[in-house]
Scaffold this motif. Sequence first.
Motif, mmCIF file in Angstrom:
data_model
loop_
_atom_site.group_PDB
_atom_site.id
_atom_site.type_symbol
_atom_site.label_atom_id
_atom_site.label_comp_id
_atom_site.label_asym_id
_atom_site.label_seq_id
_atom_site.Cartn_x
_atom_site.Cartn_y
_atom_site.Cartn_z
ATOM 1 N N GLY A 270 12.378 -0.773 -6.922
ATOM 2 C CA GLY A 270 12.138 -0.475 -5.498
ATOM 3 C C GLY A 270 10.597 -0.742 -5.142
ATOM 4 O O GLY A 270 10.310 0.022 -4.099
ATOM 5 N N LEU A 271 10.092 -1.536 -5.865
ATOM 6 C CA LEU A 271 8.627 -1.530 -5.404
ATOM 7 C C LEU A 271 8.315 -2.740 -4.642
ATOM 8 O O LEU A 271 9.271 -3.777 -5.071
ATOM 9 C CB LEU A 271 7.783 -1.507 -6.751
ATOM 10 C CG LEU A 271 7.707 -0.132 -7.366
ATOM 11 C CD1 LEU A 271 7.101 -0.332 -8.785
ATOM 12 C CD2 LEU A 271 7.300 1.215 -6.706
ATOM 13 N N ALA A 272 7.310 -3.026 -3.797
ATOM 14 C CA ALA A 272 7.237 -4.203 -2.920
ATOM 15 C C ALA A 272 6.181 -5.188 -3.658
ATOM 16 O O ALA A 272 4.912 -5.013 -3.274
ATOM 17 C CB ALA A 272 6.836 -3.686 -1.710
ATOM 18 N N LEU A 273 6.570 -6.141 -4.502
ATOM 19 C CA LEU A 273 5.673 -6.991 -5.190
ATOM 20 C C LEU A 273 5.290 -8.064 -4.037
ATOM 21 O O LEU A 273 6.093 -8.615 -3.094
ATOM 22 C CB LEU A 273 6.407 -7.642 -6.398
ATOM 23 C CG LEU A 273 5.468 -8.849 -6.720
ATOM 24 C CD1 LEU A 273 4.442 -8.320 -7.643
ATOM 25 C CD2 LEU A 273 6.395 -9.524 -7.757
ATOM 26 N N ASP A 274 3.948 -8.304 -3.643
ATOM 27 C CA ASP A 274 3.445 -9.127 -2.706
ATOM 28 C C ASP A 274 3.901 -8.671 -1.270
ATOM 29 O O ASP A 274 3.935 -9.174 -0.376
ATOM 30 C CB ASP A 274 3.993 -10.726 -2.944
ATOM 31 C CG ASP A 274 3.625 -11.173 -4.068
ATOM 32 O OD1 ASP A 274 2.298 -11.079 -4.404
ATOM 33 O OD2 ASP A 274 4.346 -11.931 -4.735
ATOM 34 N N GLY A 275 4.141 -7.114 -1.166
ATOM 35 C CA GLY A 275 4.245 -6.790 0.017
ATOM 36 C C GLY A 275 5.769 -6.768 0.433
ATOM 37 O O GLY A 275 6.123 -6.346 1.442
ATOM 38 N N ASP A 276 6.705 -7.257 -0.473
ATOM 39 C CA ASP A 276 8.158 -7.572 0.157
ATOM 40 C C ASP A 276 8.803 -6.644 -0.701
ATOM 41 O O ASP A 276 9.224 -7.173 -2.201
ATOM 42 C CB ASP A 276 8.364 -9.111 -0.465
ATOM 43 C CG ASP A 276 9.875 -9.482 0.401
ATOM 44 O OD1 ASP A 276 10.493 -8.410 0.797
ATOM 45 O OD2 ASP A 276 10.234 -10.520 -0.102
ATOM 46 N N THR B 259 0.847 -1.111 0.130
ATOM 47 C CA THR B 259 -0.042 -0.031 0.151
ATOM 48 C C THR B 259 0.755 1.165 0.037
ATOM 49 O O THR B 259 0.470 2.130 -0.139
ATOM 50 C CB THR B 259 -1.067 0.087 1.293
ATOM 51 O OG1 THR B 259 -0.074 -0.309 2.461
ATOM 52 C CG2 THR B 259 -1.900 -0.941 1.306
ATOM 53 N N ASP B 260 2.312 1.025 0.371
ATOM 54 C CA ASP B 260 2.906 2.236 0.145
ATOM 55 C C ASP B 260 3.378 2.613 -1.176
ATOM 56 O O ASP B 260 3.958 3.721 -1.269
ATOM 57 C CB ASP B 260 4.434 1.869 0.912
ATOM 58 C CG ASP B 260 3.740 2.009 2.606
ATOM 59 O OD1 ASP B 260 2.955 2.677 3.041
ATOM 60 O OD2 ASP B 260 4.551 1.115 3.353
ATOM 61 N N ASP B 261 3.302 1.860 -2.059
ATOM 62 C CA ASP B 261 3.765 1.961 -3.347
ATOM 63 C C ASP B 261 2.599 2.867 -4.198
ATOM 64 O O ASP B 261 1.599 2.653 -4.225
ATOM 65 C CB ASP B 261 3.901 0.568 -4.266
ATOM 66 C CG ASP B 261 4.979 -0.210 -3.622
ATOM 67 O OD1 ASP B 261 6.032 0.549 -3.215
ATOM 68 O OD2 ASP B 261 4.979 -1.241 -3.736
ATOM 69 N N ALA B 262 3.032 3.895 -4.848
ATOM 70 C CA ALA B 262 2.267 4.667 -5.812
ATOM 71 C C ALA B 262 1.490 3.858 -6.979
ATOM 72 O O ALA B 262 2.150 3.141 -7.559
ATOM 73 C CB ALA B 262 2.841 6.093 -6.071
ATOM 74 N N PRO B 263 0.422 3.853 -6.919
ATOM 75 C CA PRO B 263 -0.369 3.172 -8.087
ATOM 76 C C PRO B 263 -0.042 3.484 -9.442
ATOM 77 O O PRO B 263 0.155 2.584 -10.212
ATOM 78 C CB PRO B 263 -2.007 3.517 -7.776
ATOM 79 C CG PRO B 263 -2.140 3.965 -6.335
ATOM 80 C CD PRO B 263 -0.856 4.609 -6.066
ATOM 81 N N ASP B 264 0.152 4.898 -9.573
ATOM 82 C CA ASP B 264 0.969 5.029 -11.117
ATOM 83 C C ASP B 264 2.271 4.666 -11.555
ATOM 84 O O ASP B 264 2.286 4.086 -12.496
ATOM 85 C CB ASP B 264 0.866 6.575 -11.077
ATOM 86 C CG ASP B 264 -0.309 7.265 -11.208
ATOM 87 O OD1 ASP B 264 -1.549 6.524 -11.525
ATOM 88 O OD2 ASP B 264 -0.729 8.614 -10.830
ATOM 89 N N ASP B 265 2.999 4.470 -10.182
ATOM 90 C CA ASP B 265 4.462 3.980 -10.416
ATOM 91 C C ASP B 265 4.137 2.527 -10.756
ATOM 92 O O ASP B 265 5.012 1.814 -11.641
ATOM 93 C CB ASP B 265 5.314 4.049 -9.156
ATOM 94 C CG ASP B 265 5.667 5.503 -9.265
ATOM 95 O OD1 ASP B 265 5.639 6.275 -10.059
ATOM 96 O OD2 ASP B 265 6.027 5.913 -7.741
#
Length: 473
Positions: A309-315, A241-247
């Motif tokens: 640097g995005l968290a796929l599956d929250g990781d 949920t910390d990752d920006a949807p547009d990114d």
Amino acid sequence: MTEVWQEPWFPWAVGLAVGVPVLLIVLTEVLGALSRRGNAAAKPVRLLRNFVVPVGAVFALLVFATARADDITWVRIVGTLLGFLLILLILSAFNVALFANAEEGSWRDRIPSIFVDLARLALILIGLAILFSWVWGADIGGLVTALGVTSIVIGLALQNAVGGVISGLLLLFEQPFRLGDWLDTGSVRGRVVEVNWRAVHLDTGNGIQIVPNSSLAGASFTNLSQPVGAFTASVEVTFSTDDAPDDVLRLLREVASALPMLEPSDEVSASYLGAARFSVTLPVTGPSAADEAVARFRAWLWYAARRRGLALDGDGTDPIATPERLGAALVTLAPTLHAREEDLDELAGSCTLERYGPGETVQAAGTVPDAIRFLIEGGVQLAVPTKDGLITFQYLGTGDVIGQTALTREVAMAAAIADGTTLVLRMPLSSIDRLVRTRPRLAQEIGASIDHKHRQAQAALAEAGIVRGTIGR
């Protein structure tokens, strides 16, 4: 004594002796011309030349050149054989006229071959019945009655099996699918590899599934291959949920658009479902490519998410993104960069380690690279894109460099495709600029490397017979 030429059989004998060879020669020439062109009419012409004409000549000789009563049985036998051959010749000619050159999509093309075979069998039986009735005087009325009663008894005894056959015939006549189509019956999904009177054979990838025609005829199923065009495979993924949807949406489209099994005429779509969930639609070339496309997309997304640097599956952790591994990689590259120890400390603050999955594009062709990448582990294939696909011309391994044209601000002619899991050190343009300004030899080596790759790419294109101007840069 009657002269030989006055005998009643003499004109027929002369006519057969001259006419049959001439006719055979003409038919042989016609057959040769049709065979060379691959014409379907060659089959009935071959039947006419090899069987009908010789048997017809024998029949004419027996009928017109002899009047002996004890030969009547032989005349009937030869006449029966000639009649059967004529039936086959007529059926073969009609088959060529109606179905051999049928236009694709016409009613003649849509008729299943099994119905043509059944109609041919029925006409042969009717023709033989008329032939035996005419030549031998057989009573076919009683035979037809007996066959009718027998058919009713057999039909009642085998009604379950016959029901499946009838369902198969109706299914074949409707033609809701063809060989090679993908079907989803609800309980099984696979590619049609065989269709017969009783069942449809589906290749599921884990074996052949036999589906009775009565089951398909009595229930609904989905033909995944119709209408013709792209087949869409849907994938749902979750980030933090910390990752920006547009990114995340931008990353999903970039990774999906690089898949090689996509339908060229369609585009990938991605949407945000809320609660850090995203949906991606992949328009692939067909159902057979769907599973592979989904599996490769998920694998590539794992690598791409760590690079961004995005968290796929929250990781969002990356096991290779450690200062120790980065420092070790810079020490290994120090001779190549002509860098001193103080340079390595400065580079450690701007360089990063990146991993790419097998088949991923490390550097795209036709763009100006945003950085220079040094191969630490694994390797890449350099390939030039053409309208017919990629032409591979060089393999780069540990210690080699990708993206040198970033320094000259030139468009990269070749794409770099990861050959297995590949680890690279990414050096931004600002860092390499600082090194080049103080190390002329490094600039010369980079320029020589660019020229060498261009020559190899040009040689590969020339070997493939492609003019350089036809390649998009």
